[in-house]
Design a protein around this motif. Structure first.
Motif, PDB file in Angstrom:
ATOM      1  N   MET A   1       1.036  -1.069   0.079  1.00 53.49           N
ATOM      2  CA  MET A   1      -0.092  -0.037  -0.020  1.00 53.49           C
ATOM      3  C   MET A   1       0.767   1.092  -0.013  1.00 53.49           C
ATOM      4  SD  MET A   1      -2.767   1.117   2.989  1.00 53.49           S
ATOM      5  CE  MET A   1      -4.076   1.290   1.832  1.00 53.49           C
ATOM      6  N   ILE A   2       0.383   2.104  -0.846  1.00 58.53           N
ATOM      7  CA  ILE A   2       1.324   3.421  -0.786  1.00 58.53           C
ATOM      8  C   ILE A   2       1.421   4.253   0.382  1.00 58.53           C
ATOM      9  CG2 ILE A   2      -0.759   4.878  -1.488  1.00 58.53           C
ATOM     10  CD1 ILE A   2       1.151   6.276  -3.565  1.00 58.53           C
ATOM     11  N   LEU A   3       0.472   3.895   1.399  1.00 56.24           N
ATOM     12  CA  LEU A   3       0.636   4.972   2.723  1.00 56.24           C
ATOM     13  C   LEU A   3       1.717   4.180   3.549  1.00 56.24           C
ATOM     14  CD1 LEU A   3      -0.016   6.978   4.555  1.00 56.24           C
ATOM     15  CD2 LEU A   3      -2.008   5.643   5.441  1.00 56.24           C
ATOM     16  N   ARG A   4       1.931   2.874   3.592  1.00 57.37           N
ATOM     17  CA  ARG A   4       2.894   1.944   4.278  1.00 57.37           C
ATOM     18  C   ARG A   4       4.198   2.696   3.759  1.00 57.37           C
ATOM     19  NH1 ARG A   4       2.648   1.186   8.779  1.00 57.37           N
ATOM     20  NH2 ARG A   4       4.499   2.373   8.800  1.00 57.37           N
ATOM     21  N   LYS A   5       4.401   2.563   2.350  1.00 58.62           N
ATOM     22  CA  LYS A   5       5.579   2.842   1.891  1.00 58.62           C
ATOM     23  C   LYS A   5       6.009   4.233   2.041  1.00 58.62           C
ATOM     24  CE  LYS A   5       8.132   3.081  -2.616  1.00 58.62           C
ATOM     25  NZ  LYS A   5       9.364   3.161  -1.900  1.00 58.62           N
ATOM     26  N   ALA A   6       4.997   5.281   2.076  1.00 53.66           N
ATOM     27  CA  ALA A   6       5.304   6.628   2.463  1.00 53.66           C
ATOM     28  C   ALA A   6       5.724   6.802   3.740  1.00 53.66           C
ATOM     29  CB  ALA A   6       4.349   7.498   1.976  1.00 53.66           C
ATOM     30  N   LEU A   7       5.012   6.052   4.691  1.00 53.79           N
ATOM     31  CA  LEU A   7       5.554   6.040   6.166  1.00 53.79           C
ATOM     32  C   LEU A   7       6.925   5.448   6.193  1.00 53.79           C
ATOM     33  CD1 LEU A   7       2.293   4.970   7.686  1.00 53.79           C
ATOM     34  CD2 LEU A   7       3.211   7.253   8.260  1.00 53.79           C
ATOM     35  N   ASP A   8       7.223   4.470   5.775  1.00 49.30           N
ATOM     36  CA  ASP A   8       8.616   3.749   5.877  1.00 49.30           C
ATOM     37  C   ASP A   8       9.831   4.725   5.241  1.00 49.30           C
ATOM     38  OD1 ASP A   8       7.310   1.413   7.046  1.00 49.30           O
ATOM     39  OD2 ASP A   8       7.586   0.319   5.159  1.00 49.30           O
ATOM     40  N   ASP A   9       9.345   5.135   4.218  1.00 52.96           N
ATOM     41  CA  ASP A   9      10.303   6.203   3.313  1.00 52.96           C
ATOM     42  C   ASP A   9      10.562   7.403   4.430  1.00 52.96           C
ATOM     43  OD1 ASP A   9      10.204   4.370   1.028  1.00 52.96           O
ATOM     44  OD2 ASP A   9       9.199   5.820  -0.226  1.00 52.96           O
ATOM     45  N   VAL A  10       9.884   7.801   5.111  1.00 55.12           N
ATOM     46  CA  VAL A  10       9.979   9.262   5.834  1.00 55.12           C
ATOM     47  C   VAL A  10      10.575   8.666   7.116  1.00 55.12           C
ATOM     48  CG1 VAL A  10       8.380  10.711   4.328  1.00 55.12           C
ATOM     49  CG2 VAL A  10       7.647   9.516   6.416  1.00 55.12           C
ATOM     50  N   GLY A  11      10.887   7.511   7.328  1.00 52.47           N
ATOM     51  CA  GLY A  11      11.307   6.826   8.810  1.00 52.47           C
ATOM     52  C   GLY A  11      10.163   6.857   9.840  1.00 52.47           C
ATOM     53  N   LEU A  12       9.033   6.563   9.568  1.00 52.15           N
ATOM     54  CA  LEU A  12       8.159   6.372  10.356  1.00 52.15           C
ATOM     55  C   LEU A  12       7.439   5.087  10.521  1.00 52.15           C
ATOM     56  CD1 LEU A  12       6.167   9.726   9.758  1.00 52.15           C
ATOM     57  CD2 LEU A  12       7.471   9.263  11.913  1.00 52.15           C
ATOM     58  N   PRO A  13       8.196   3.929  10.395  1.00 50.27           N
ATOM     59  CA  PRO A  13       7.643   2.608  10.070  1.00 50.27           C
ATOM     60  C   PRO A  13       6.984   2.208  11.558  1.00 50.27           C
ATOM     61  CG  PRO A  13       9.870   2.693  10.930  1.00 50.27           C
ATOM     62  CD  PRO A  13       9.759   3.829  10.813  1.00 50.27           C
ATOM     63  N   GLU A  14       7.078   2.669  12.582  1.00 52.41           N
ATOM     64  CA  GLU A  14       6.283   2.285  13.720  1.00 52.41           C
ATOM     65  C   GLU A  14       4.704   2.754  13.612  1.00 52.41           C
ATOM     66  OE1 GLU A  14       7.873   6.496  14.554  1.00 52.41           O
ATOM     67  OE2 GLU A  14       8.458   4.683  13.519  1.00 52.41           O
ATOM     68  N   VAL A  15       4.713   3.936  12.681  1.00 50.78           N
ATOM     69  CA  VAL A  15       3.085   4.595  12.681  1.00 50.78           C
ATOM     70  C   VAL A  15       2.251   3.580  11.993  1.00 50.78           C
ATOM     71  CG1 VAL A  15       1.940   6.294  11.734  1.00 50.78           C
ATOM     72  CG2 VAL A  15       3.958   6.897  12.622  1.00 50.78           C
ATOM     73  N   GLN A  16       1.168   3.386  12.906  1.00 44.76           N
ATOM     74  CA  GLN A  16       0.200   2.505  12.425  1.00 44.76           C
ATOM     75  C   GLN A  16      -1.100   3.263  11.969  1.00 44.76           C
ATOM     76  OE1 GLN A  16       0.438  -1.123  12.675  1.00 44.76           O
ATOM     77  NE2 GLN A  16       2.478  -0.374  13.129  1.00 44.76           N
ATOM     78  N   PHE A  17      -1.847   2.661  11.064  1.00 41.02           N
ATOM     79  CA  PHE A  17      -3.016   3.274  10.431  1.00 41.02           C
ATOM     80  C   PHE A  17      -4.154   2.459  10.318  1.00 41.02           C
ATOM     81  CE2 PHE A  17      -0.536   1.633   6.750  1.00 41.02           C
ATOM     82  CZ  PHE A  17      -1.290   1.167   6.107  1.00 41.02           C
TER      83      PHE A  17
ATOM     84  N   LEU B   1      -3.284  11.782 -14.468  1.00 41.75           N
ATOM     85  CA  LEU B   1      -4.415  11.235 -13.386  1.00 41.75           C
ATOM     86  C   LEU B   1      -4.036   9.792 -12.794  1.00 41.75           C
ATOM     87  CD1 LEU B   1      -7.734  12.909 -14.731  1.00 41.75           C
ATOM     88  CD2 LEU B   1      -6.114  13.710 -13.064  1.00 41.75           C
ATOM     89  N   SER B   2      -4.424   9.795 -11.614  1.00 42.38           N
ATOM     90  CA  SER B   2      -3.967   8.477 -11.016  1.00 42.38           C
ATOM     91  C   SER B   2      -5.047   7.999  -9.980  1.00 42.38           C
ATOM     92  CB  SER B   2      -2.745   8.261 -10.384  1.00 42.38           C
ATOM     93  OG  SER B   2      -2.491   7.267  -9.731  1.00 42.38           O
ATOM     94  N   GLY B   3      -5.411   6.888  -9.479  1.00 43.57           N
ATOM     95  CA  GLY B   3      -6.190   6.379  -8.756  1.00 43.57           C
ATOM     96  C   GLY B   3      -5.592   6.372  -7.158  1.00 43.57           C
ATOM     97  N   THR B   4      -4.363   6.792  -7.206  1.00 48.83           N
ATOM     98  CA  THR B   4      -3.803   6.852  -5.884  1.00 48.83           C
ATOM     99  C   THR B   4      -3.117   8.106  -5.732  1.00 48.83           C
ATOM    100  OG1 THR B   4      -1.673   5.547  -6.602  1.00 48.83           O
ATOM    101  CG2 THR B   4      -3.328   4.166  -5.824  1.00 48.83           C
ATOM    102  N   PRO B   5      -2.831   8.495  -4.395  1.00 46.59           N
ATOM    103  CA  PRO B   5      -2.209   9.666  -4.102  1.00 46.59           C
ATOM    104  C   PRO B   5      -0.641   9.702  -4.600  1.00 46.59           C
ATOM    105  CG  PRO B   5      -3.300   9.179  -2.112  1.00 46.59           C
ATOM    106  CD  PRO B   5      -3.313   7.922  -3.231  1.00 46.59           C
ATOM    107  N   PRO B   6      -0.226  10.659  -5.318  1.00 43.32           N
ATOM    108  CA  PRO B   6       1.445  10.818  -5.529  1.00 43.32           C
ATOM    109  C   PRO B   6       2.050  10.504  -4.441  1.00 43.32           C
ATOM    110  CG  PRO B   6       0.249  12.896  -6.209  1.00 43.32           C
ATOM    111  CD  PRO B   6      -0.750  11.907  -5.484  1.00 43.32           C
ATOM    112  N   LEU B   7       3.131   9.724  -4.455  1.00 44.29           N
ATOM    113  CA  LEU B   7       4.068   9.220  -3.562  1.00 44.29           C
ATOM    114  C   LEU B   7       4.969  10.333  -2.943  1.00 44.29           C
ATOM    115  CD1 LEU B   7       4.772   7.005  -1.716  1.00 44.29           C
ATOM    116  CD2 LEU B   7       6.580   6.538  -3.229  1.00 44.29           C
ATOM    117  N   ALA B   8       5.504  11.227  -3.838  1.00 43.45           N
ATOM    118  CA  ALA B   8       6.124  12.346  -3.315  1.00 43.45           C
ATOM    119  C   ALA B   8       5.379  13.347  -2.554  1.00 43.45           C
ATOM    120  CB  ALA B   8       6.832  13.391  -4.518  1.00 43.45           C
ATOM    121  N   PRO B   9       4.340  13.957  -2.832  1.00 38.18           N
ATOM    122  CA  PRO B   9       3.528  14.952  -1.973  1.00 38.18           C
ATOM    123  C   PRO B   9       3.000  14.067  -0.702  1.00 38.18           C
ATOM    124  CG  PRO B   9       2.670  15.214  -4.174  1.00 38.18           C
ATOM    125  CD  PRO B   9       3.667  13.950  -4.121  1.00 38.18           C
ATOM    126  N   LEU B  10       2.644  12.857  -0.803  1.00 37.73           N
ATOM    127  CA  LEU B  10       2.250  12.232   0.418  1.00 37.73           C
ATOM    128  C   LEU B  10       3.483  12.202   1.509  1.00 37.73           C
ATOM    129  CD1 LEU B  10       0.163  10.551   1.979  1.00 37.73           C
ATOM    130  CD2 LEU B  10       0.834   8.575   0.755  1.00 37.73           C
TER     131      LEU B  10
END
Length: 87
Positions: A1-17, A67-76
């Protein structure tokens, strides 16, 4: 999932959603649902359109590729970093 990837990428792997299913138009309007998928960070939609239209619909996001059906990774990632800095 893109949200998990974004969280991991910014150093927040412990954050749950959590995920939520919005079942009908009335619920979508009641919670201000902008379409699926919507990601809220601390209750705020970092991709909110100025129109503020709520509804039970698919959501499209614009990025450099179109256009995409998912939020763009960089702005997320940027939105998550900003939220983490304000905590």
């Amino acid at each position: 999932m893109i949200l998990r990837k974004a969280l991991d990428d910014v150093g927040l792997p412990e954050v749950q959603f959590s995920t939520r299913v919005v079942a009908d138009q009335a619920e979508a309007e009641a919670v201000g649902f902008a379409g699926s998928p919507t990601i809220l960070i601390d209750g705020c939609d970092p991709f909110a359109a100025s129109t503020g239209t709520a509804g039970l619909a698919c959501r499209l996001y614009r990025d450099d590729a179109g256009l995409s059906g998912t939020p763009p990774l960089a702005p997320l990632r940027q939105a998550l970093k900003r939220a983490a800095e304000h905590r």
